[in-house]
Design an enzyme around this catalytic site. Sequence first.
Site, mmCIF file in Angstrom:
data_model
loop_
_atom_site.group_PDB
_atom_site.id
_atom_site.type_symbol
_atom_site.label_atom_id
_atom_site.label_comp_id
_atom_site.label_asym_id
_atom_site.label_seq_id
_atom_site.Cartn_x
_atom_site.Cartn_y
_atom_site.Cartn_z
ATOM 1 N N CYS A 171 0.852 -1.193 0.000
ATOM 2 C CA CYS A 171 0.000 0.000 0.000
ATOM 3 C C CYS A 171 0.884 1.237 0.000
ATOM 4 O O CYS A 171 2.102 1.154 0.080
ATOM 5 C CB CYS A 171 -0.856 0.018 1.257
ATOM 6 S SG CYS A 171 -1.729 -1.516 1.548
ATOM 7 N N ARG A 188 1.360 1.651 -6.010
ATOM 8 C CA ARG A 188 1.660 0.710 -4.913
ATOM 9 C C ARG A 188 0.423 -0.081 -4.504
ATOM 10 O O ARG A 188 0.501 -1.028 -3.735
ATOM 11 C CB ARG A 188 2.208 1.464 -3.703
ATOM 12 C CG ARG A 188 3.455 2.278 -3.957
ATOM 13 C CD ARG A 188 3.879 3.043 -2.723
ATOM 14 N NE ARG A 188 4.145 2.152 -1.617
ATOM 15 C CZ ARG A 188 5.323 1.544 -1.441
ATOM 16 N NH1 ARG A 188 6.307 1.768 -2.290
ATOM 17 N NH2 ARG A 188 5.523 0.735 -0.444
ATOM 18 N N TRP A 195 -3.696 -1.944 -1.219
ATOM 19 C CA TRP A 195 -3.646 -3.200 -1.962
ATOM 20 C C TRP A 195 -4.007 -4.254 -0.930
ATOM 21 O O TRP A 195 -3.218 -4.576 -0.036
ATOM 22 C CB TRP A 195 -2.245 -3.444 -2.525
ATOM 23 C CG TRP A 195 -2.134 -4.664 -3.368
ATOM 24 C CD1 TRP A 195 -2.689 -4.872 -4.599
ATOM 25 C CD2 TRP A 195 -1.428 -5.872 -3.056
ATOM 26 N NE1 TRP A 195 -2.369 -6.116 -5.069
ATOM 27 C CE2 TRP A 195 -1.605 -6.750 -4.149
ATOM 28 C CE3 TRP A 195 -0.673 -6.293 -1.990
ATOM 29 C CZ2 TRP A 195 -1.047 -8.034 -4.187
ATOM 30 C CZ3 TRP A 195 -0.110 -7.556 -2.014
ATOM 31 C CH2 TRP A 195 -0.308 -8.415 -3.107
ATOM 32 N N ASN A 255 0.975 0.342 6.048
ATOM 33 C CA ASN A 255 1.417 -0.484 4.917
ATOM 34 C C ASN A 255 2.176 -1.645 5.530
ATOM 35 O O ASN A 255 3.111 -1.457 6.291
ATOM 36 C CB ASN A 255 2.324 0.322 3.984
ATOM 37 C CG ASN A 255 2.931 -0.572 2.899
ATOM 38 O OD1 ASN A 255 2.347 -1.585 2.544
ATOM 39 N ND2 ASN A 255 4.104 -0.199 2.410
ATOM 40 N N GLY A 256 1.752 -2.871 5.192
ATOM 41 C CA GLY A 256 2.451 -4.043 5.727
ATOM 42 C C GLY A 256 1.455 -5.094 6.166
ATOM 43 O O GLY A 256 0.272 -5.047 5.831
ATOM 44 N N GLU A 314 11.070 -13.432 -19.341
ATOM 45 C CA GLU A 314 10.702 -12.026 -19.090
ATOM 46 C C GLU A 314 9.639 -11.580 -20.085
ATOM 47 O O GLU A 314 8.685 -10.892 -19.725
ATOM 48 C CB GLU A 314 11.939 -11.136 -19.158
ATOM 49 C CG GLU A 314 11.673 -9.665 -18.935
ATOM 50 C CD GLU A 314 10.994 -9.351 -17.597
ATOM 51 O OE1 GLU A 314 10.962 -10.222 -16.710
ATOM 52 O OE2 GLU A 314 10.468 -8.234 -17.466
ATOM 53 N N LYS A 335 5.982 -10.142 -18.857
ATOM 54 C CA LYS A 335 5.492 -8.827 -19.292
ATOM 55 C C LYS A 335 4.110 -8.954 -19.912
ATOM 56 O O LYS A 335 3.195 -8.197 -19.608
ATOM 57 C CB LYS A 335 6.455 -8.216 -20.331
ATOM 58 C CG LYS A 335 7.732 -7.658 -19.787
ATOM 59 C CD LYS A 335 7.597 -6.330 -19.093
ATOM 60 C CE LYS A 335 7.465 -6.324 -17.606
ATOM 61 N NZ LYS A 335 8.173 -7.167 -16.742
ATOM 62 N N GLU A 348 1.391 -9.910 -17.243
ATOM 63 C CA GLU A 348 1.150 -8.837 -16.270
ATOM 64 C C GLU A 348 0.183 -7.791 -16.776
ATOM 65 O O GLU A 348 -0.697 -7.340 -16.065
ATOM 66 C CB GLU A 348 2.471 -8.109 -15.974
ATOM 67 C CG GLU A 348 3.316 -8.688 -14.921
ATOM 68 C CD GLU A 348 4.385 -7.706 -14.515
ATOM 69 O OE1 GLU A 348 5.315 -7.471 -15.313
ATOM 70 O OE2 GLU A 348 4.281 -7.166 -13.417
ATOM 71 N N HIS A 405 8.676 -32.572 -24.150
ATOM 72 C CA HIS A 405 8.442 -33.306 -22.899
ATOM 73 C C HIS A 405 7.093 -32.956 -22.286
ATOM 74 O O HIS A 405 6.829 -33.281 -21.132
ATOM 75 C CB HIS A 405 9.574 -33.003 -21.900
ATOM 76 C CG HIS A 405 10.912 -33.458 -22.393
ATOM 77 N ND1 HIS A 405 11.269 -34.786 -22.501
ATOM 78 C CD2 HIS A 405 11.950 -32.746 -22.885
ATOM 79 C CE1 HIS A 405 12.496 -34.875 -22.996
ATOM 80 N NE2 HIS A 405 12.932 -33.660 -23.245
ATOM 81 N N LYS A 445 3.428 -2.546 -7.321
ATOM 82 C CA LYS A 445 4.770 -2.295 -7.843
ATOM 83 C C LYS A 445 5.843 -2.995 -7.019
ATOM 84 O O LYS A 445 6.828 -3.453 -7.534
ATOM 85 C CB LYS A 445 5.060 -0.794 -7.853
ATOM 86 C CG LYS A 445 6.435 -0.434 -8.405
ATOM 87 C CD LYS A 445 6.621 -0.899 -9.848
ATOM 88 C CE LYS A 445 8.003 -0.591 -10.381
ATOM 89 N NZ LYS A 445 8.242 -1.234 -11.684
HETATM 90 C C1 AGP Z 1 7.880 -7.162 -12.928
HETATM 91 O O1 AGP Z 1 7.303 -6.508 -14.060
HETATM 92 C C2 AGP Z 1 6.891 -7.310 -11.820
HETATM 93 N N1 AGP Z 1 6.365 -6.035 -11.450
HETATM 94 C C3 AGP Z 1 7.429 -8.107 -10.659
HETATM 95 O O2 AGP Z 1 7.652 -9.415 -11.116
HETATM 96 C C4 AGP Z 1 8.728 -7.588 -10.015
HETATM 97 O O3 AGP Z 1 9.803 -7.787 -10.895
HETATM 98 C C5 AGP Z 1 8.973 -8.405 -8.742
HETATM 99 O O4 AGP Z 1 7.891 -8.178 -7.856
HETATM 100 C C6 AGP Z 1 10.290 -8.035 -8.053
HETATM 101 O O5 AGP Z 1 10.239 -6.694 -7.661
HETATM 102 P P1 AGP Z 1 11.621 -5.998 -7.211
HETATM 103 O O6 AGP Z 1 12.529 -5.992 -8.397
HETATM 104 O O7 AGP Z 1 11.207 -4.611 -6.787
HETATM 105 O O8 AGP Z 1 12.180 -6.802 -6.075
#
Ligand code: AGP
Length: 612
Positions: free
Chosen positions: A2, A27, A76, A102-103, A485, A489, A492, A508, A607
């Site tokens: 959050c 966030r 969040w 937050n937490g 990756e 992307k 996400e 396999h 994020k």
């Molecule tokens: C990547 O696009 C994502 N937002 C997510 O996988 C991110 O890479 C992951 O949460 C790690 O975050 P960080 O690099 O801030 O540790």
Amino acid sequence: MCGIVGYVGPQQAGRILLDGLSKLEYRGYDSAGIAVRDNDRPIEIVKAKGRLKVLAEKTNNGDALRGTTGIGHTRWATHGEPSVTNAHPHHSNDSSVVAVHNGIIENYQEIRDKLTRHNYTFYSETDTEAFVNLIDYYYKKYSMGPIDAISKAMVRVRGSYAIAVLFKDYPNEIYAARKDNPMIIGVKDGASYLASDVPAILNYTRNIYYIDNLEIARLTPGEVHFFNIDGDEVEKESVEIKWDAKAAEKNGYEHFMIKEIHEQPQAVRDTINSLVKDDKIDFTEAGLTDEIIGKINRIYIVSCGSSYHVGVAARYNIEKLAGIPVHVELASEFRYRSMPMDPESLFIVISQSGETADTLAALRLAKEQGLSTLAIVNVVGSTIAREADHVIYTMAGPEIAVATTKAYSAQLIVTYLIAIQFALVRGRIDEERYTALLTEMQTLPKKITRIFEDTERIQWFAAKHSNDKDIFFIGRGLDYGISMEGSLKLKEVSYIHSEATAAGELKHGTISLIENGTLVVGILTQNELIEKMLSNMEEVKSRGAYVLGLTTYGNYKTEDVADFTVYIPRTEEMFTPSLAIIPLQLLAYYISVSRGLDVDKPRNLAKSVTVE
Ligand code: AGP
């Protein structure tokens, strides 16, 4: 994860709080709320479900609440569904204490049970409400003031928190405390600010303090005092944030993600220039001397998500160039294994935010086992950066889009430099090869820029595939790391199911999923693997797949197999991830845009995942 904000000063707090929250929506954004008070008048709380704009409409951009002290929160959800009831700020039973958090409070249920026995009641399903009432409980039981009430609650709870608290009996004051979640505090011109991250207060002050773990702060207009958990005051130096405020804005781009995709040449250039001085790699600031490098027998790279994918690519390069065995692990898995580790190792964690809970936990485990730790981090002063033995900062600047792009590219650069420097120190390459690699690396920003010329073609292709149900990415070696990756992307930001498969693994099992028209993205940039990749692409094509081939200029055989080919400029093979990822980022972005989704704030994501 959050976002929290706080303001106390001469101006009306409401509008400032909403402005700060708007910079933190990345966030978390399923609900939001603010609490404002005017001197010793009652604390007024307004909350709303949904994006921040709902709260802004409800409060006339914050102006509907009068008062010069306030706290705010964008959520969040972790405990309790997104709703007005569960939105923050939360208040104690008689509203003596109001807080945003937050937490995660892991033992919140036992705290609720304890407080229920003391006749407390609860209106929400959140762990935060338990925390707030616990502070209230100590505040009333010991009547020792806010600092002691908060410190007693900190001793009692287990979990992580960045919390901002208002006390009815203490007008024009905000109290804050943190453990394992980010918070910064700033002061300027008779006002004090707190926030989860720099962009929220950058328009008001660059003069900030980092509150450390298990510390408490008292903010009054233009002043802040820090205390340790025993209630003893601690002195702190402020630091000046050098970020450009514009860097945290869209600057004319439709979304942060496309802006940050286009910022990659600069992020790569800045990261190289921060570590290469007079044509030599300089790890002095990180404290990675040649002597330390020479003694490293093994490397562990532990991180999450895209940062983990950087580790996968780094493994191939470091093993091939420097001849050091590399173990790449997902932090969330590593922390629950009992992995015997070689003490003569370097334990690397990679993290854009520097706050990812699983990565932080892995770092602490490695330190407990006496390993030397290196953090590759984008956010200066973040928890991971401050706890690692050595730190190398990526110079990507603030990355706002949830889907990482420029930080991923900057992280790759750091891993290339590690591979090259370690190879030189260990005598695996000579000065000539060293210089040649560094010279080629300097051409990457220009080569990335050249790929943008293909944008319209990729955009057209993305629109054609924006309603696909499944999209597969296949590659071998480094290209397998890139395929991971590319797939993430896409998932996400487009919500289309996707997976990355080592191309050699197709037969396999995964190949059973290939149907007529299934899009398979084949990545083939590694010369020694191209023939193998072409036959893997043939395999899926003969089963009906529609194949996109992503390869380097000159490898024109790809067009004999692929239905659609995207070329990237040639470069040293170890650097190809920096180029191959660009078309894949653009593909994901434009598919998301075609689907009309909120590219920068995809559903269910945040994020930085500061909870387990
Ligand atoms: C990547 O696009 C994502 N937002 C997510 O996988 C991110 O890479 C992951 O949460 C790690 O975050 P960080 O690099 O801030 O540790």
